[in-house]
Design a protein around this motif. Structure first.
Motif: not given
Length: 315
Positions: A54-62
């Motif tokens: 599994s994984a945790r995905i991180y998305l910065p402010p777009i």
């Protein structure tokens, strides 16, 4: 009366390993849920890659929907044995890194030793990398919408730095699906070791040195070379040439007080002066700090400077 199943590795307060191979985890590890981080405005969610990974995905402010972002596959440390993507110190570190570097981060949860021996961890992380490479057109929506597949990096701290090296060597020898090329690698205080002690290892706390000296034998008991196995000592006699490293850029980050500092610097020197590798490597050392300081003191000036240095490398 002596137990017929004695402890052979005691890594208290985390776990013990018994003669019959059984593992006793001594405490439940704290977990931080994914979601919007109020400190950085980075969003995260947990995804499944394979049945075992599994994984945790991180998305910065777009800030712009037309601008694609670097994608970092990140491999945590913990000696291959402890921590996860949900561990508070890992989660906070990656929120900070995603925010400062404006990068998407895929934090891979590989199966842990000593329940699972090397090379399971490498294979799990390779599966995650191949998942990214082979699904470039229809993968996770955050990647479809925002990831720049010409800027895919591998990064990791401690055992994760070791994983980065071993995966980059595998990329160099067999390539990736769809012709994906690595834009670079980032190694933070990588776990490298060997039978002959370096100066920084000899100067380390004796109990720490003992645990590190035992670690490879515990997580890879099938190895016949012990601490000179090329996977943990890339400079051992007979190790594959670093010339074949499957990337053209590297950032090696070391900490002045880290017991494994000398190994990382020896690796950097061998890579840049002896190997024949055609890429470009950079060395960044944090003065006055020890192994993993960026996890243990995320608000320090040293951590701020390190994250800024990584962001510059990714820019």
């Amino acid at each position: 009366m002596a137990s017929d199943n004695p402890v052979i590795y005691d890594y208290s307060p985390y776990f013990r390993v018994y003669k019959d191979g059984s593992v006793e985890r001594l405490k439940e590890e704290e977990q931080t849920p994914a979601g919007l981080d109020p400190l950085t405005s980075v969003n995260s969610k947990d995804i499944r890659i394979t049945a075992n990974v599994s994984a945790r995905i991180y998305l910065p402010p777009i800030t712009s929907t037309s601008k694609k972002l670097s994608l970092i596959l990140y491999f945590r440390g913990g000696g291959f044995c402890i921590l996860s993507s949900a561990s508070p110190i890992v989660h906070r570190h990656l929120n900070g890194l995603a925010a400062v570097s404006s990068s998407i981060i895929l934090s891979v949860d590989y199966r842990r030793a000593p329940e699972h021996h090397i090379p399971v961890q490498y294979d799990d992380c390779w599966a995650a990398l191949e998942w990214v490479a082979s699904h470039r057109s229809d993968v996770e929506p955050w990647l479809i919408d925002h990831a720049d597949y010409d800027r895919v990096y591998l990064a990791g701290d401690s055992a994760g730095g070791n994983i980065v090296h071993n995966l980059a060597m595998r990329v160099g020898s067999q390539g990736l699906s769809n012709g994906l090329k690595l834009a670079g690698t980032i190694l933070l205080d990588p776990y490298f070791w060997g039978k002959q002690l370096t100066a920084s290892e000899a100067a380390a706390d004796p109990e720490l040195r003992k645990r590190l000296d035992q670690l490879w034998g515990m997580i890879c008991p099938e190895s016949t070379a012990g601490n000179d196995d090329p996977r943990v000592n890339p400079l051992a006699v007979g190790a594959p040439s670093l010339e074949d490293l499957g990337c053209m850029r590297m950032l090696m980050c070391t900490s002045e007080k880290d017991a494994m500092r000398d190994r990382a610097q020896m690796y950097y020197k061998a890579l840049t002066t002896k190997s024949g590798w055609l890429g470009k490597a950079e060395l960044y050392e944090t003065k006055g700090e020890d192994h993993g300081f960026y996890l243990n003191d995320p608000d320090s000036k040293s951590t701020t400077m390190l994250l800024a240095r990584i962001a510059t490398f990714l820019a």
